[in-house]
Design an enzyme around this catalytic site. Structure first.
Site, PDB file in Angstrom:
ATOM      1  N   GLN A  77       3.834  -8.492  -8.325  1.00 17.01           N
ATOM      2  CA  GLN A  77       2.139  -7.906  -8.289  1.00 17.01           C
ATOM      3  C   GLN A  77       1.647  -7.064  -9.910  1.00 17.01           C
ATOM      4  OE1 GLN A  77      -0.041  -6.006  -5.362  1.00 17.01           O
ATOM      5  NE2 GLN A  77       0.243  -4.447  -6.586  1.00 17.01           N
ATOM      6  N   HIS A 113       3.934   6.733  -3.222  1.00 18.61           N
ATOM      7  CA  HIS A 113       2.809   6.157  -3.553  1.00 18.61           C
ATOM      8  C   HIS A 113       2.572   7.541  -4.024  1.00 18.61           C
ATOM      9  CE1 HIS A 113       1.394   3.651   0.285  1.00 18.61           C
ATOM     10  NE2 HIS A 113       0.860   2.515  -0.691  1.00 18.61           N
ATOM     11  N   GLY A 149      -3.862   2.776   0.908  1.00 17.19           N
ATOM     12  CA  GLY A 149      -3.835   3.595   2.495  1.00 17.19           C
ATOM     13  C   GLY A 149      -3.390   3.689   2.860  1.00 17.19           C
ATOM     14  N   ARG A 166       3.990  -0.709   6.079  1.00 23.31           N
ATOM     15  CA  ARG A 166       4.254  -1.383   6.603  1.00 23.31           C
ATOM     16  C   ARG A 166       5.421  -0.726   7.588  1.00 23.31           C
ATOM     17  NH1 ARG A 166       2.116  -5.760   3.264  1.00 23.31           N
ATOM     18  NH2 ARG A 166      -0.049  -6.870   4.189  1.00 23.31           N
TER      19      ARG A 166
HETATM   20  P1  AMP Z   1      -0.356  -0.847  -0.787  1.00 23.08           P
HETATM   21  O1  AMP Z   1      -0.709   0.896  -0.763  1.00 23.08           O
HETATM   22  O2  AMP Z   1       1.080  -1.234  -0.230  1.00 23.08           O
HETATM   23  O3  AMP Z   1      -1.257  -1.312  -1.624  1.00 23.08           O
HETATM   24  O4  AMP Z   1       0.521  -0.100  -2.964  1.00 23.08           O
HETATM   25  C1  AMP Z   1      -0.329   0.747  -3.344  1.00 23.08           C
HETATM   26  C2  AMP Z   1       0.490   1.682  -4.269  1.00 23.08           C
HETATM   27  O5  AMP Z   1       1.894   2.077  -4.015  1.00 23.08           O
HETATM   28  C3  AMP Z   1       1.350  -0.319  -5.765  1.00 23.08           C
HETATM   29  O6  AMP Z   1       1.460  -0.043  -6.498  1.00 23.08           O
HETATM   30  C4  AMP Z   1       2.325  -0.657  -5.066  1.00 23.08           C
HETATM   31  O7  AMP Z   1       3.492  -1.258  -5.893  1.00 23.08           O
HETATM   32  C5  AMP Z   1       3.092   1.214  -4.922  1.00 23.08           C
HETATM   33  N1  AMP Z   1       4.466   1.606  -3.832  1.00 23.08           N
HETATM   34  C6  AMP Z   1       4.035   0.430  -2.626  1.00 23.08           C
HETATM   35  N2  AMP Z   1       5.606   1.605  -2.278  1.00 23.08           N
HETATM   36  C7  AMP Z   1       6.210   2.070  -2.974  1.00 23.08           C
HETATM   37  C8  AMP Z   1       7.343   2.815  -3.073  1.00 23.08           C
HETATM   38  N3  AMP Z   1       8.354   2.820  -2.065  1.00 23.08           N
HETATM   39  N4  AMP Z   1       7.840   3.445  -4.071  1.00 23.08           N
HETATM   40  C9  AMP Z   1       6.676   3.116  -5.559  1.00 23.08           C
HETATM   41  N5  AMP Z   1       5.617   2.634  -5.527  1.00 23.08           N
HETATM   42  C10 AMP Z   1       5.013   1.374  -4.361  1.00 23.08           C
END
Ligand code: AMP
Length: 293
Positions: free
Chosen positions: A166, A28, A22, A200
């Protein structure tokens, strides 16, 4: 969720899935677009929003992780998401406490003792980098992603290259445990100054935001070095990255690693095509980034 997914499957629809924690940003939403492209107009795109307690260490930011569900739902609707799945801790972990204090039950009822005792652990790719710095992190990630896959029953799931290790671990888990899902890894979206988008980044107040460009600067320096001199010693480049990142007064390097992109095996000589990943504390915020050189 599973009942719904089974209904879609019976109707012959493809399911594309984007798991998130979220506080959504354009990164995202680019994964959502990729999922839509994969399943087509007639397919179903599901986004999950769940801040998974088991992937946070005891001293990490679980309890203050940013959230704004109302805004997230609006963004998802505008992006053409069909279903947003927002499970709670009680449903995900059978009412267990991880740790118990994190669970709030109506009327102050004490948290029931946990029944949950099964985890998925990837044992090789998760040993380095994020896994070395955050010892139980990937156990939490693989476990929750496996659970989400079992609930959403996706044909395709999209992960961001932003979390390179990951994505590699999820691909390994899917291959090792025969999950019937195709994993797509989509590129990292960045701000104009190169900072990788992240939920973050909200923590970066005042001049910490500017200092956070240290990660991208370090990556650019590594790229320029490799362009000039192929097969550069990794140890020397690590020292240079540390020095550059820590030029900023509030930045502290956690790790930097040069590795083969698929196996995550560290290299001693950095060449074009080698991958770099780093984690830097900017103030109290831990940021990660990576790219192919
Ligand atoms: P998170 O909400 O941070 O757990 O991220 C959810 C998904 O979004 C994960 O697969 C992340 O790798 C991807 N994600 C987060 N930041 C980015 C970004 N700047 N560009 C592309 N994908 C992202």
């Amino acid at each position: 969720m599973q009942k719904l997914a089974r209904r879609w499957k019976r109707a012959g629809k493809s399911i594309g899935f984007v798991p998130t924690m979220g506080y959504l940003h354009a990164g995202h939403l680019s994964l959502v677009q990729r999922a839509r492209r994969a399943v087509g107009k007639s397919g179903i795109v599901v986004v999950s929003i769940y801040v998974n307690p088991t992937q946070f260490g005891p001293k990490e930011d679980f309890s203050k992780y940013p959230h704004d569900l109302k805004r997230d739902l609006k963004l998802c609707r505008a992006a053409g998401v069909d279903v947003v799945f927002t499970p709670g801790d009680k449903e995900m972990y059978s009412g267990m406490g991880v740790p118990p204090v994190r669970f709030k039950f109506a009327g102050g009822t004490p948290a029931p003792l946990t029944q949950f005792s099964t985890y998925i652990v990837e044992e090789k790719l998760s040993q380095t980098m994020e896994g070395a710095s955050r010892p139980t992190h990937f156990r939490g990630v693989t476990t929750v992603v496996a659970k989400l896959f079992n609930l959403v029953l996706p044909d395709v799931a999209v992960f961001g290259a932003k979390d390179w290790q990951q994505a590699a671990i999820i691909k390994r888990m899917v291959a090792d445990l025969n999950f019937p899902v195709r994993i797509i890894v989509a590129p990292t979206l960045r701000e104009r100054d190169g900072l990788a988008m992240s939920s973050r980044n909200k923590y970066l107040v005042g001049n910490l935001r500017r200092q956070a460009t240290a990660l991208w600067c370090a990556i650019q320096m590594a790229r320029a070095t490799v362009k000039k001199s192929n097969a550069f010693p990794a140890a020397k480049l690590k020292t240079a990255v540390k020095k550059l990142a820590e030029c900023e007064p509030d930045a502290k390097l956690d790790y930097v690693e040069f590795f083969e992109p698929d196996t995550l095996r560290p290299v001693s000589k950095v060449t074009r095509g080698t991958h770099v990943a780093l984690a830097v504390f900017v103030g109290r915020t831990r940021l990660i980034d990576n790219t192919k050189l």
